[in-house]
Design a protein around this motif. Structure first.
Motif, PDB file in Angstrom:
ATOM      1  N   LYS A 117      18.825 -17.971 -28.365  1.00 33.99           N
ATOM      2  CA  LYS A 117      19.775 -17.212 -27.556  1.00 33.99           C
ATOM      3  C   LYS A 117      20.179 -16.000 -28.387  1.00 33.99           C
ATOM      4  CE  LYS A 117      21.930 -20.929 -24.879  1.00 33.99           C
ATOM      5  NZ  LYS A 117      21.488 -20.575 -23.555  1.00 33.99           N
ATOM      6  N   LYS A 118      20.065 -14.814 -27.798  1.00 31.99           N
ATOM      7  CA  LYS A 118      20.470 -13.591 -28.481  1.00 31.99           C
ATOM      8  C   LYS A 118      21.979 -13.602 -28.694  1.00 31.99           C
ATOM      9  CE  LYS A 118      16.371 -11.730 -28.467  1.00 31.99           C
ATOM     10  NZ  LYS A 118      15.600 -11.672 -29.678  1.00 31.99           N
ATOM     11  N   ARG A 119      22.421 -13.017 -29.786  1.00 28.79           N
ATOM     12  CA  ARG A 119      23.854 -13.002 -30.116  1.00 28.79           C
ATOM     13  C   ARG A 119      24.694 -12.596 -28.907  1.00 28.79           C
ATOM     14  NH1 ARG A 119      24.645  -9.357 -34.996  1.00 28.79           N
ATOM     15  NH2 ARG A 119      22.615 -10.165 -35.553  1.00 28.79           N
ATOM     16  N   GLY A 120      25.763 -13.344 -28.670  1.00 29.83           N
ATOM     17  CA  GLY A 120      26.683 -13.052 -27.580  1.00 29.83           C
ATOM     18  C   GLY A 120      26.219 -13.458 -26.189  1.00 29.83           C
ATOM     19  N   THR A 121      25.016 -14.048 -26.074  1.00 30.29           N
ATOM     20  CA  THR A 121      24.541 -14.467 -24.747  1.00 30.29           C
ATOM     21  C   THR A 121      24.578 -15.983 -24.638  1.00 30.29           C
ATOM     22  OG1 THR A 121      22.194 -14.670 -25.350  1.00 30.29           O
ATOM     23  CG2 THR A 121      22.981 -12.481 -24.662  1.00 30.29           C
ATOM     24  N   GLY A 122      24.609 -16.455 -23.406  1.00 31.50           N
ATOM     25  CA  GLY A 122      24.620 -17.892 -23.212  1.00 31.50           C
ATOM     26  C   GLY A 122      24.751 -18.292 -21.767  1.00 31.50           C
ATOM     27  N   SER A 123      25.079 -19.527 -21.573  1.00 30.08           N
ATOM     28  CA  SER A 123      25.069 -20.114 -20.237  1.00 30.08           C
ATOM     29  C   SER A 123      26.401 -19.956 -19.525  1.00 30.08           C
ATOM     30  CB  SER A 123      24.716 -21.597 -20.338  1.00 30.08           C
ATOM     31  OG  SER A 123      25.689 -22.280 -21.107  1.00 30.08           O
ATOM     32  N   LYS A 124      26.324 -19.990 -18.210  1.00 31.36           N
ATOM     33  CA  LYS A 124      27.505 -20.136 -17.366  1.00 31.36           C
ATOM     34  C   LYS A 124      27.825 -21.625 -17.321  1.00 31.36           C
ATOM     35  CE  LYS A 124      26.201 -16.235 -14.490  1.00 31.36           C
ATOM     36  NZ  LYS A 124      25.811 -15.781 -13.162  1.00 31.36           N
ATOM     37  N   THR A 173      29.387 -24.971 -21.467  1.00 27.65           N
ATOM     38  CA  THR A 173      28.724 -23.698 -21.716  1.00 27.65           C
ATOM     39  C   THR A 173      28.275 -23.709 -23.171  1.00 27.65           C
ATOM     40  OG1 THR A 173      30.760 -22.586 -22.379  1.00 27.65           O
ATOM     41  CG2 THR A 173      30.137 -22.420 -20.052  1.00 27.65           C
ATOM     42  N   ALA A 174      27.272 -22.911 -23.482  1.00 28.30           N
ATOM     43  CA  ALA A 174      26.807 -22.734 -24.859  1.00 28.30           C
ATOM     44  C   ALA A 174      26.404 -21.280 -25.015  1.00 28.30           C
ATOM     45  CB  ALA A 174      25.641 -23.665 -25.168  1.00 28.30           C
ATOM     46  N   VAL A 175      27.101 -20.570 -25.909  1.00 28.09           N
ATOM     47  CA  VAL A 175      26.896 -19.136 -26.101  1.00 28.09           C
ATOM     48  C   VAL A 175      26.664 -18.885 -27.587  1.00 28.09           C
ATOM     49  CG1 VAL A 175      27.983 -16.862 -25.885  1.00 28.09           C
ATOM     50  CG2 VAL A 175      28.408 -18.613 -24.143  1.00 28.09           C
TER      51      VAL A 175
END
Length: 99
Positions: A19-26, A69-71
């Motif tokens: 996962k790219k920095r700062g991105t993640g799941s709803k 969520t996981a970011v």
């Protein structure tokens, strides 16, 4: 929001996810049990109303039907291993349900 290689066996799905920095799941859940092991970076997780950070070298367990969520944190990309049983997939049911 993640990218990576995966394999589905007879009973287990496994993969390496980035996962790219700062991105993640709803917010979502899986009807089946899931484990994540962080290899690089860290994941900011919200689960059962609690927010916490899972760092490199830590194992995370998501019980079945637990909304989460996981970011990836803003510090770096997160790379982690994921394992999930495939009971729902084998039954033709969705494996990820957004809420």
């Amino acid at each position: 929001t993640g990218e990576g290689a995966s394999f589905t066996g007879e009973r287990i799905y496994c993969g390496v996810v980035t996962k790219k920095r700062g991105t993640g799941s709803k917010p979502h859940y899986h009807p089946d049990e899931t484990f994540n092991y962080v290899l690089e970076g860290a994941l900011k997780v919200n689960m059962d109303g609690r927010e916490f950070v899972v760092t490199k070298g830590c194992l995370l367990h998501f019980p079945p039907n637990m909304v989460h969520t996981a970011v990836a944190t803003d510090d770096a990309d997160a790379v982690y291993l994921v394992w999930r049983d495939t009971v729902s997939a084998r039954a033709g049911k969705p494996v990820t349900i957004e809420v």
